[in-house]
Motif scaffolding. Sequence first.
Motif, mmCIF file in Angstrom:
data_model
loop_
_atom_site.group_PDB
_atom_site.id
_atom_site.type_symbol
_atom_site.label_atom_id
_atom_site.label_comp_id
_atom_site.label_asym_id
_atom_site.label_seq_id
_atom_site.Cartn_x
_atom_site.Cartn_y
_atom_site.Cartn_z
ATOM 1 N N GLU A 119 0.826 -1.216 0.000
ATOM 2 C CA GLU A 119 0.000 0.000 0.000
ATOM 3 C C GLU A 119 0.857 1.260 0.000
ATOM 4 O OE1 GLU A 119 -2.556 -0.415 3.361
ATOM 5 O OE2 GLU A 119 -3.557 -2.189 2.557
ATOM 6 N N SER A 120 2.087 1.158 0.499
ATOM 7 C CA SER A 120 2.985 2.317 0.529
ATOM 8 C C SER A 120 3.860 2.387 -0.715
ATOM 9 C CB SER A 120 3.879 2.255 1.778
ATOM 10 O OG SER A 120 3.103 2.272 2.951
ATOM 11 N N ASN A 121 3.505 1.576 -1.720
ATOM 12 C CA ASN A 121 4.230 1.553 -2.993
ATOM 13 C C ASN A 121 5.705 1.190 -2.809
ATOM 14 O OD1 ASN A 121 4.298 1.707 -5.794
ATOM 15 N ND2 ASN A 121 4.883 3.876 -5.801
ATOM 16 N N GLN A 122 5.952 0.206 -1.948
ATOM 17 C CA GLN A 122 7.300 -0.330 -1.769
ATOM 18 C C GLN A 122 7.262 -1.841 -2.033
ATOM 19 O OE1 GLN A 122 9.614 1.013 1.636
ATOM 20 N NE2 GLN A 122 8.215 2.711 1.969
ATOM 21 N N PRO A 123 6.954 -2.224 -3.279
ATOM 22 C CA PRO A 123 6.774 -3.652 -3.580
ATOM 23 C C PRO A 123 8.026 -4.489 -3.361
ATOM 24 C CG PRO A 123 6.848 -2.336 -5.598
ATOM 25 C CD PRO A 123 6.761 -1.380 -4.467
ATOM 26 N N GLN A 124 9.209 -3.901 -3.589
ATOM 27 C CA GLN A 124 10.432 -4.676 -3.395
ATOM 28 C C GLN A 124 10.593 -5.091 -1.932
ATOM 29 O OE1 GLN A 124 14.029 -3.730 -5.723
ATOM 30 N NE2 GLN A 124 12.996 -1.828 -6.270
ATOM 31 N N GLU A 125 10.251 -4.164 -1.014
ATOM 32 C CA GLU A 125 10.336 -4.482 0.411
ATOM 33 C C GLU A 125 9.323 -5.560 0.785
ATOM 34 O OE1 GLU A 125 12.517 -3.531 2.678
ATOM 35 O OE2 GLU A 125 13.596 -2.423 1.143
ATOM 36 N N LEU A 185 10.358 -9.147 2.387
ATOM 37 C CA LEU A 185 9.812 -9.622 3.660
ATOM 38 C C LEU A 185 9.154 -10.992 3.480
ATOM 39 C CD1 LEU A 185 9.576 -8.607 6.590
ATOM 40 C CD2 LEU A 185 7.300 -7.775 6.030
ATOM 41 N N PHE A 186 8.519 -11.206 2.347
ATOM 42 C CA PHE A 186 7.899 -12.501 2.079
ATOM 43 C C PHE A 186 8.959 -13.607 2.048
ATOM 44 C CE2 PHE A 186 6.386 -15.598 -1.213
ATOM 45 C CZ PHE A 186 5.427 -16.205 -0.428
ATOM 46 N N LYS A 187 10.106 -13.305 1.467
ATOM 47 C CA LYS A 187 11.183 -14.298 1.421
ATOM 48 C C LYS A 187 11.750 -14.561 2.814
ATOM 49 C CE LYS A 187 12.262 -13.404 -3.409
ATOM 50 N NZ LYS A 187 13.168 -12.792 -4.398
ATOM 51 N N GLU A 188 11.832 -13.517 3.654
ATOM 52 C CA GLU A 188 12.271 -13.702 5.044
ATOM 53 C C GLU A 188 11.293 -14.612 5.783
ATOM 54 O OE1 GLU A 188 12.966 -10.112 7.271
ATOM 55 O OE2 GLU A 188 14.041 -9.167 5.607
ATOM 56 N N MET A 189 10.027 -14.402 5.527
ATOM 57 C CA MET A 189 8.975 -15.195 6.152
ATOM 58 C C MET A 189 9.124 -16.675 5.791
ATOM 59 S SD MET A 189 4.947 -14.519 5.506
ATOM 60 C CE MET A 189 3.793 -15.881 5.569
ATOM 61 N N GLN A 190 9.480 -16.941 4.553
ATOM 62 C CA GLN A 190 9.674 -18.322 4.116
ATOM 63 C C GLN A 190 10.869 -18.968 4.799
ATOM 64 O OE1 GLN A 190 9.567 -17.292 -0.210
ATOM 65 N NE2 GLN A 190 8.467 -19.215 -0.292
ATOM 66 N N VAL A 191 11.954 -18.206 4.937
ATOM 67 C CA VAL A 191 13.166 -18.718 5.587
ATOM 68 C C VAL A 191 12.842 -19.178 7.006
ATOM 69 C CG1 VAL A 191 15.441 -18.069 6.493
ATOM 70 C CG2 VAL A 191 14.759 -17.359 4.188
ATOM 71 N N LEU A 192 11.940 -18.449 7.676
ATOM 72 C CA LEU A 192 11.562 -18.779 9.051
ATOM 73 C C LEU A 192 10.525 -19.902 9.117
ATOM 74 C CD1 LEU A 192 11.329 -15.167 10.518
ATOM 75 C CD2 LEU A 192 13.108 -16.857 10.954
ATOM 76 N N HIS A 237 2.726 -4.519 -8.886
ATOM 77 C CA HIS A 237 3.207 -3.139 -8.758
ATOM 78 C C HIS A 237 4.615 -3.005 -9.321
ATOM 79 C CE1 HIS A 237 -0.174 -2.249 -6.158
ATOM 80 N NE2 HIS A 237 0.217 -1.004 -6.085
ATOM 81 N N LEU A 238 5.446 -3.986 -9.001
ATOM 82 C CA LEU A 238 6.852 -3.922 -9.409
ATOM 83 C C LEU A 238 7.002 -4.100 -10.913
ATOM 84 C CD1 LEU A 238 9.681 -3.622 -8.192
ATOM 85 C CD2 LEU A 238 9.770 -6.108 -7.987
ATOM 86 N N GLY A 239 6.147 -4.952 -11.483
ATOM 87 C CA GLY A 239 6.205 -5.175 -12.923
ATOM 88 C C GLY A 239 7.360 -6.040 -13.372
ATOM 89 N N ALA A 240 7.947 -6.808 -12.445
ATOM 90 C CA ALA A 240 9.116 -7.648 -12.755
ATOM 91 C C ALA A 240 8.643 -9.038 -13.164
ATOM 92 C CB ALA A 240 10.036 -7.718 -11.542
ATOM 93 N N LEU A 241 8.826 -9.389 -14.430
ATOM 94 C CA LEU A 241 8.279 -10.635 -14.960
ATOM 95 C C LEU A 241 8.926 -11.869 -14.343
ATOM 96 C CD1 LEU A 241 6.314 -11.960 -16.903
ATOM 97 C CD2 LEU A 241 8.049 -11.790 -18.691
ATOM 98 N N ASP A 242 10.256 -11.848 -14.147
ATOM 99 C CA ASP A 242 10.917 -13.013 -13.549
ATOM 100 C C ASP A 242 10.360 -13.299 -12.159
ATOM 101 O OD1 ASP A 242 12.449 -13.374 -15.775
ATOM 102 O OD2 ASP A 242 14.226 -12.360 -14.984
ATOM 103 N N GLN A 243 10.139 -12.226 -11.390
ATOM 104 C CA GLN A 243 9.551 -12.386 -10.058
ATOM 105 C C GLN A 243 8.136 -12.951 -10.178
ATOM 106 O OE1 GLN A 243 10.984 -11.842 -7.157
ATOM 107 N NE2 GLN A 243 12.368 -10.107 -7.206
ATOM 108 N N ALA A 244 7.388 -12.478 -11.174
ATOM 109 C CA ALA A 244 6.009 -12.936 -11.375
ATOM 110 C C ALA A 244 5.975 -14.434 -11.665
ATOM 111 C CB ALA A 244 5.361 -12.159 -12.519
ATOM 112 N N LYS A 245 6.882 -14.881 -12.492
ATOM 113 C CA LYS A 245 6.935 -16.313 -12.830
ATOM 114 C C LYS A 245 7.259 -17.141 -11.586
ATOM 115 C CE LYS A 245 8.225 -15.723 -17.692
ATOM 116 N NZ LYS A 245 9.328 -15.838 -18.684
ATOM 117 N N TRP A 246 8.177 -16.632 -10.766
ATOM 118 C CA TRP A 246 8.544 -17.337 -9.533
ATOM 119 C C TRP A 246 7.346 -17.412 -8.582
ATOM 120 C CZ3 TRP A 246 8.722 -15.575 -4.418
ATOM 121 C CH2 TRP A 246 9.270 -16.486 -3.506
ATOM 122 N N ILE A 247 6.620 -16.295 -8.455
ATOM 123 C CA ILE A 247 5.444 -16.258 -7.580
ATOM 124 C C ILE A 247 4.388 -17.242 -8.083
ATOM 125 C CG2 ILE A 247 3.473 -14.840 -6.842
ATOM 126 C CD1 ILE A 247 5.991 -14.157 -5.332
#
Length: 730
Positions: free
Chosen positions: A335-341, A345-352, A370-380
């Motif tokens: 919501e704060s337009n910080q999609p990378q963060e 955080l989601f990856k940190e959550m998985q590590v735990l 929001h980020l528009g990163a296709l490689d990330q989208a495919k991974w998700i």
Amino acid sequence: MFTLGQPTTPLNLHSTGINTSTLLNPLSSCSSLTHLKQAHGQILKLSPSNHSQNSILFKLLLTSFSLPSITPASLHYALSIFSQIRTPPSHISNKILRILSRSYRPKNALLVFVKMLMEGLSVDRFSFPPLIKAAARVEGLSEGMQIHGLGTKLGFDSDPFVQTGLMGMYAACGRIVDARRAFDKMSYKDVVAWSIIIDGYSQSGLFDDVLKLFEEMKMSDVEPDEMVLSKILSACGHAGNAGYGKAIHEFIIDNNVVPDAHLQSALVTMYANCGCVDMAKELFDKMSPKNLVVSTAMLSGYSRAGQVEDARLIFDQMVEKDLVCWSAMISGYVESNQPQEALKLFKEMQVLGMKPDQVTMLSVISACAHLGALDQAKWIHLYVDKSGFGKDLRINNAIINMYAKCGNLESAREVFKKMRRRNVISWTCMINAFALHGDASNALSFFHKMKDENIEPNKVTFVGVLYACSHAGLVDEGRKIFASMTNEHNITPKHEHYGCMVDLFGRANLLREALELVETMPLAPNAVIWGSLMAACRVHGDIELAEFAAKQLLQLEPAHDGALVLLSNIYAKDRRWEDVGELRKLMKERGVLKERGCSIIEMNNEVHEFLIADRRHKYTDQIYEKLNEVVSELKRAGYVPNIHSVLVDLEEEEKREVVLWHSEKLALCYGLMSAQKNSCIRIIKNLRVCEDCHTFIKLISKVYGREIIVRDRTRFHHYKAGVCSCKDYW
């Protein structure tokens, strides 16, 4: 499902002359089910007389109820004992009904009751409250109504405990009108009854009615307790009614109510949900210890207020974190337009080892969109399928939107095609995807297909279709679709639909028709509509109408920074530098800053950000060398920098330099350096692509033989072989 009639080993009832009280002595020391079964076995060996069988079974049953914890195994044992008792007295039957209604499987209470009725066992008014409670817990409306009918037939419907139970049951089953009817029939309403009906209205989302109920409660002279006050505060938070929430806070202070931890949490949550973060923080700081619920509420309040750094501070200080807390923080970053963060955080959550739920995944998918990163989208997308979310309708709809915003329309279509079930949102997501990519033909085709499949379009669907018409210049088609909203689908157009029509006319240079629509629409035009008209005036150079639209917009929102920036750009385009200076001075006085152009590009799973004339990148020197090389190549192909895209008063040579340092050009040059040959280069731009950059990228796609996709503030541009998908109409 539990079935009755499976007894334990039957008692061997041969007389031994042993005294019954001596026989039952071992039961008094039983502290676990294992001990109880051992004692039961000893009793079987001692073979009591026939007349003592029921008394032994009663004692076994009562002992099983008094064990330190009721487990599924001990409950099954108790039911087995109960099934052997011949004509159990009502107090024994009612006791087992109460325990079953509170157990992990409340439906067993209803099954026992059916058996009691079939065997002709007696029931009394004490039988009904646990049965109604069981029906409420399983949301068994049909069973609850049958119990209600039987209770009425037997004359128990005037019992206050039965009435209270019925009210709670109907509320739990979503029948708030029936719950209110039961409430109104009560001759005396205590604080518990008020609490249940207030909670029922809250669970139904009728928060304004909750506040009215509280006023009725105060007039009835029933003193609200902490539980009722907490529920009222919760309703205020959900309704965003800070004024009423503050009044409740004052009521608590004036009546010397000492808030317990639950009520303190409710106060903090209410203020946080209403956006009063300072007040929420003041109360939050006084709490000790701070529980998980209140910390999460404070975190969410900060996030909604745009204070995501403060939210993260709360998050980091929390000793215990549950899934709700992690999801709230991820959502806060989105919501704060910080999609990378958010993704980090989601990856940190998985590590735990914390497993996400649907709510978490929707936020993560939104972050990727929001980020528009296709490689990330495919991974998700891969993660979604592996984690078992792949069949969820809402998740699939979100993935369609994610792929569309990451520039991969084909993947969005593939997800849509594979969906076993589609709803209006699924179709609308695809229509919006086509609209965003300027594919009006497919947007309209899907619109007609969904109607052929009897999927009724909603108001959001029409926004997508009208948006597609606007960006393709389909004025007549847009007019027909807009008219069909009311004529065929009984949907009253809202601001967003009129905004699309103003945009449609404005882009087509039908500015007077756009103005006529604004002035005759049945709704008062908002800032977005006047802003859309202003933007069209900038493109087509109608300064007089632009000034008029700007004045209307600033009357609605005097501090609207976009209006001042856009009007400044219009003056600059017309070289009215004195007017530009006056506006820039006004902007400075008001603290208005023009948003800086920013472009991002994803390379090797890493996102790179560029600003205008940026020199922060570790390969800055190489990027500018590549830019000089590209400019030289393009000039041989006829490229001449369009200095009219520079909206500041500079010398022509300086303007040529500035226009060449736009963020998307730097990102594109980095892409040419780093991306594999023949691969598509994808760039996200936060502002509208300027005319010079649009021409520049078209030429690169031709000279370098590259496919380039750029997402700007309003749409996608697909560049290939010197042509853009927008057909230079954007």
